[in-house]
Scaffold this motif. Structure first.
Motif, PDB file in Angstrom:
ATOM      1  N   SER A 260       1.955   7.410 -12.840  1.00 15.80           N
ATOM      2  CA  SER A 260       3.296   7.065 -12.381  1.00 15.80           C
ATOM      3  C   SER A 260       3.631   5.644 -12.790  1.00 15.80           C
ATOM      4  CB  SER A 260       3.386   7.176 -10.856  1.00 15.80           C
ATOM      5  OG  SER A 260       4.641   6.706 -10.392  1.00 15.80           O
ATOM      6  N   ASN A 261       4.887   5.420 -13.134  1.00 15.72           N
ATOM      7  CA  ASN A 261       5.348   4.062 -13.398  1.00 15.72           C
ATOM      8  C   ASN A 261       6.163   3.521 -12.241  1.00 15.72           C
ATOM      9  OD1 ASN A 261       4.291   3.376 -15.960  1.00 15.72           O
ATOM     10  ND2 ASN A 261       5.728   4.821 -16.914  1.00 15.72           N
ATOM     11  N   ARG A 262       6.216   4.249 -11.137  1.00 11.24           N
ATOM     12  CA  ARG A 262       7.004   3.830  -9.980  1.00 11.24           C
ATOM     13  C   ARG A 262       6.073   3.266  -8.909  1.00 11.24           C
ATOM     14  NH1 ARG A 262      12.656   4.619 -11.285  1.00 11.24           N
ATOM     15  NH2 ARG A 262      12.695   6.346 -12.762  1.00 11.24           N
ATOM     16  N   LEU A 263       5.490   2.129  -9.217  1.00 10.90           N
ATOM     17  CA  LEU A 263       4.572   1.475  -8.289  1.00 10.90           C
ATOM     18  C   LEU A 263       5.144   0.119  -7.892  1.00 10.90           C
ATOM     19  CD1 LEU A 263       1.180   2.155 -10.135  1.00 10.90           C
ATOM     20  CD2 LEU A 263       2.293   3.562  -8.392  1.00 10.90           C
ATOM     21  N   ILE A 264       5.033  -0.212  -6.608  1.00 12.40           N
ATOM     22  CA  ILE A 264       5.559  -1.476  -6.094  1.00 12.40           C
ATOM     23  C   ILE A 264       4.495  -2.157  -5.248  1.00 12.40           C
ATOM     24  CG2 ILE A 264       7.306  -2.583  -4.645  1.00 12.40           C
ATOM     25  CD1 ILE A 264       9.192  -0.315  -5.313  1.00 12.40           C
ATOM     26  N   ARG A 265       4.330  -3.449  -5.495  1.00 12.94           N
ATOM     27  CA  ARG A 265       3.412  -4.261  -4.701  1.00 12.94           C
ATOM     28  C   ARG A 265       4.218  -5.059  -3.692  1.00 12.94           C
ATOM     29  NH1 ARG A 265       2.042  -9.488  -4.695  1.00 12.94           N
ATOM     30  NH2 ARG A 265      -0.077 -10.102  -4.177  1.00 12.94           N
ATOM     31  N   LEU A 266       3.898  -4.912  -2.390  1.00 14.15           N
ATOM     32  CA  LEU A 266       4.575  -5.615  -1.319  1.00 14.15           C
ATOM     33  C   LEU A 266       3.678  -6.707  -0.762  1.00 14.15           C
ATOM     34  CD1 LEU A 266       5.844  -2.540   0.751  1.00 14.15           C
ATOM     35  CD2 LEU A 266       6.969  -3.624  -1.207  1.00 14.15           C
ATOM     36  N   THR A 267       4.254  -7.850  -0.398  1.00 11.81           N
ATOM     37  CA  THR A 267       3.522  -8.866   0.362  1.00 11.81           C
ATOM     38  C   THR A 267       4.400  -9.292   1.526  1.00 11.81           C
ATOM     39  OG1 THR A 267       4.386 -10.674  -1.010  1.00 11.81           O
ATOM     40  CG2 THR A 267       2.252  -9.749  -1.634  1.00 11.81           C
ATOM     41  N   PHE A 268       3.769  -9.482   2.677  1.00 13.98           N
ATOM     42  CA  PHE A 268       4.528  -9.851   3.868  1.00 13.98           C
ATOM     43  C   PHE A 268       3.676 -10.740   4.743  1.00 13.98           C
ATOM     44  CE2 PHE A 268       3.066  -5.510   3.610  1.00 13.98           C
ATOM     45  CZ  PHE A 268       2.142  -5.404   4.631  1.00 13.98           C
ATOM     46  N   ASP A 269       4.353 -11.538   5.569  1.00 16.17           N
ATOM     47  CA  ASP A 269       3.637 -12.556   6.325  1.00 16.17           C
ATOM     48  C   ASP A 269       4.065 -12.600   7.777  1.00 16.17           C
ATOM     49  OD1 ASP A 269       6.180 -13.485   5.804  1.00 16.17           O
ATOM     50  OD2 ASP A 269       5.577 -15.578   5.773  1.00 16.17           O
ATOM     51  N   GLY A 270       3.273 -13.337   8.565  1.00 15.31           N
ATOM     52  CA  GLY A 270       3.599 -13.618   9.950  1.00 15.31           C
ATOM     53  C   GLY A 270       3.874 -12.369  10.758  1.00 15.31           C
ATOM     54  N   LEU A 271       4.983 -12.364  11.494  1.00 14.75           N
ATOM     55  CA  LEU A 271       5.325 -11.244  12.367  1.00 14.75           C
ATOM     56  C   LEU A 271       5.531  -9.955  11.586  1.00 14.75           C
ATOM     57  CD1 LEU A 271       7.844 -13.020  14.774  1.00 14.75           C
ATOM     58  CD2 LEU A 271       5.453 -12.421  15.234  1.00 14.75           C
ATOM     59  N   ALA A 272       5.994 -10.086  10.335  1.00 24.38           N
ATOM     60  CA  ALA A 272       6.248  -8.893   9.518  1.00 24.38           C
ATOM     61  C   ALA A 272       4.978  -8.094   9.272  1.00 24.38           C
ATOM     62  CB  ALA A 272       6.876  -9.294   8.188  1.00 24.38           C
ATOM     63  N   ALA A 273       3.808  -8.779   9.278  1.00 24.80           N
ATOM     64  CA  ALA A 273       2.548  -8.086   9.023  1.00 24.80           C
ATOM     65  C   ALA A 273       2.226  -7.096  10.123  1.00 24.80           C
ATOM     66  CB  ALA A 273       1.412  -9.103   8.884  1.00 24.80           C
ATOM     67  N   GLY A 274       2.781  -7.298  11.314  1.00 32.24           N
ATOM     68  CA  GLY A 274       2.532  -6.384  12.422  1.00 32.24           C
ATOM     69  C   GLY A 274       3.624  -5.352  12.607  1.00 32.24           C
ATOM     70  N   GLU A 275       4.649  -5.396  11.759  1.00 31.95           N
ATOM     71  CA  GLU A 275       5.764  -4.465  11.862  1.00 31.95           C
ATOM     72  C   GLU A 275       5.483  -3.190  11.062  1.00 31.95           C
ATOM     73  OE1 GLU A 275       8.680  -4.804  13.613  1.00 31.95           O
ATOM     74  OE2 GLU A 275       7.709  -6.561  14.507  1.00 31.95           O
ATOM     75  N   PRO A 276       6.057  -2.053  11.486  1.00 30.82           N
ATOM     76  CA  PRO A 276       5.888  -0.796  10.738  1.00 30.82           C
ATOM     77  C   PRO A 276       6.826  -0.761   9.532  1.00 30.82           C
ATOM     78  CG  PRO A 276       7.226  -0.412  12.679  1.00 30.82           C
ATOM     79  CD  PRO A 276       6.796  -1.857  12.742  1.00 30.82           C
ATOM     80  N   ILE A 277       6.563  -1.634   8.582  1.00 31.95           N
ATOM     81  CA  ILE A 277       7.478  -1.806   7.446  1.00 31.95           C
ATOM     82  C   ILE A 277       7.656  -0.512   6.663  1.00 31.95           C
ATOM     83  CG2 ILE A 277       7.726  -2.946   5.203  1.00 31.95           C
ATOM     84  CD1 ILE A 277       6.496  -5.437   6.482  1.00 31.95           C
ATOM     85  N   LEU A 278       6.569   0.163   6.368  1.00 31.78           N
ATOM     86  CA  LEU A 278       6.673   1.372   5.551  1.00 31.78           C
ATOM     87  C   LEU A 278       7.414   2.479   6.288  1.00 31.78           C
ATOM     88  CD1 LEU A 278       5.777   2.054   2.701  1.00 31.78           C
ATOM     89  CD2 LEU A 278       3.832   3.256   3.669  1.00 31.78           C
ATOM     90  N   ALA A 279       7.119   2.621   7.570  1.00 28.98           N
ATOM     91  CA  ALA A 279       7.822   3.643   8.360  1.00 28.98           C
ATOM     92  C   ALA A 279       9.315   3.350   8.397  1.00 28.98           C
ATOM     93  CB  ALA A 279       7.251   3.682   9.778  1.00 28.98           C
ATOM     94  N   ASN A 280       9.659   2.086   8.593  1.00 33.95           N
ATOM     95  CA  ASN A 280      11.075   1.709   8.614  1.00 33.95           C
ATOM     96  C   ASN A 280      11.746   1.964   7.265  1.00 33.95           C
ATOM     97  OD1 ASN A 280      10.794   0.880  11.241  1.00 33.95           O
ATOM     98  ND2 ASN A 280      10.554  -1.298  10.738  1.00 33.95           N
ATOM     99  N   LEU A 281      11.009   1.663   6.182  1.00 34.70           N
ATOM    100  CA  LEU A 281      11.549   1.895   4.836  1.00 34.70           C
ATOM    101  C   LEU A 281      11.836   3.379   4.621  1.00 34.70           C
ATOM    102  CD1 LEU A 281      10.188   0.351   1.536  1.00 34.70           C
ATOM    103  CD2 LEU A 281      10.648   2.777   1.686  1.00 34.70           C
ATOM    104  N   ILE A 282      10.892   4.238   4.996  1.00 33.19           N
ATOM    105  CA  ILE A 282      11.046   5.686   4.790  1.00 33.19           C
ATOM    106  C   ILE A 282      12.219   6.228   5.604  1.00 33.19           C
ATOM    107  CG2 ILE A 282       9.939   7.925   5.176  1.00 33.19           C
ATOM    108  CD1 ILE A 282       7.253   6.490   4.558  1.00 33.19           C
ATOM    109  N   LEU A 283      12.327   5.763   6.862  1.00 37.55           N
ATOM    110  CA  LEU A 283      13.423   6.222   7.720  1.00 37.55           C
ATOM    111  C   LEU A 283      14.781   5.762   7.180  1.00 37.55           C
ATOM    112  CD1 LEU A 283      11.872   5.602  11.246  1.00 37.55           C
ATOM    113  CD2 LEU A 283      12.448   7.825  10.243  1.00 37.55           C
TER     114      LEU A 283
END
Length: 337
Positions: A260-283
């Motif tokens: 696949s060529n559809r790959l993304i690298r995410l970096t996040f810090d502080g409070l964001a590291a404890g957030e359900p970022i992927l779940a929120n993105l999918i929703l």
């Protein structure tokens, strides 16, 4: 040269060339670096980047081909051999392979640099015992190096390096020969020693984990140059150079294996590291996303994370996902094979 009072080591336009049968090899190219007193400073890069040559220029074990090295404001090139020997006592080193004297006991290994500097025997003995207690080796005074584990040998090497009360401790891949648990113990010990003695740590490594656990600042090297420099947390969350991104999340082989060529690298810090970022993105985007790799680290008591994800193979889904990431201030990079 004008220099901040807090700068203990500085290089200015530092270049180092070696001659070989095939011609000249440039190991360092125009290195400009300032390290403050009390810093925990990491220098990271892959093998051949020039890290070990740089650290050996700091105490003139390697003399630069051009440029300057300053220690506490003094130009090392302007010093006599006697003055340079005195400076080297203040810039001590530990190595990957420990470099202990096999025929000497643990105690005598630590006494050795004090003998060379002409210290009195009673002082040398007391100082060596004090340092071995500091590194939790006080019960091994009469042991020989081949009777010790790798971690114990490195503890003795650290004690020896501290014998002449240095201001700077240079660590050249000091944990590369150790297992992960022992590596963590040695890094913890180095940080403890730094806090107790107020010394400056300069750590050469090819492992980002070592930098994260032991350093406050970092310089990234590639092809004999410094390509990025800053606080560890800033470089971890927002790496600017490709080599820093590879060192932080070394998934190059994984990317090559994935169809696949559809790959993304995410970096996040502080409070964001404890957030359900992927779940929120999918929703929010209503698209399926796969986690291929994820990691997190704690720097200065704050959790920082990174993730490699695969997204659907269509432009509309990708545009929707990238827009959501930008709207929510999530750092990302599209990975290409």
């Amino acid at each position: 040269m004008e220099q901040s009072q807090n700068v203990i080591l500085q290089t200015v336009n530092l270049t180092k060339e070696f001659s070989s049968k095939s011609g000249s090899v440039q190991a360092l190219k125009d290195i400009n670096l300032s390290i403050n007193s009390g810093d925990s400073f990491g220098i990271i890069g892959l093998s051949g980047a020039g890290k070990s040559t740089l650290i050996r220029c700091f105490n003139f074990l390697e003399r630069p081909s051009s440029g300057k090295v300053f220690f506490q404001g003094r130009d090392l090139a302007a010093l006599s051999e006697k003055e340079l020997r005195q400076v080297r006592r203040k810039i001590s080193m530990i190595f990957q392979n420990f470099n202990l004297l096999a025929q000497r006991t643990v105690l005598d290994n630590v006494i050795f640099p004090l003998e060379i500097s002409g210290a009195e025997k009673d002082y040398s003995l007391a100082r060596a015992k004090e340092l071995l207690e500091l590194v939790s080796m006080g019960d091994k005074l009469n042991a020989y190096p081949d009777q010790l584990s790798g971690g114990q040998r490195q503890r003795v090497a650290i004690a020896r390096a501290l014998a002449n009360k240095p201001d700077v401790l240079l660590c050249d891949e000091a944990t590369s020969a150790l297992d992960p648990d022992t590596t963590e113990q040695i890094l913890h010990l180095l940080k403890e020693i730094q806090h107790k003695l107020g010394i400056t740590l300069v750590i050469i490594t090819h492992q980002m984990d070592v930098v994260i656990k032991a350093c406050d600042k970092v310089a990234v090297m590639e092809n004999s140059r410094i390509v990025e420099e800053g606080k560890v947390k800033d470089v971890f969350v927002k790496p600017q150079s490709d080599i820093a991104k590879r060192l932080i999340m070394p998934h190059g082989e994984l990317v090559k294996k994935i169809d696949s060529n559809r790959l993304i690298r995410l970096t996040f810090d502080g409070l964001a590291a404890g957030e359900p970022i992927l779940a929120n993105l999918i929703l929010a985007c209503r698209v399926p996303v796969s986690i291929l790799q994820a990691d997190s680290n704690t720097i200065d008591g704050v959790t920082y994370g990174q993730m490699l994800i695969r997204i659907p193979d269509d432009n509309i889904s990708e545009s929707r996902i990238l827009a959501w990431l930008e709207e929510n201030n999530i750092n990302y990079k599209k990975e290409r094979k």
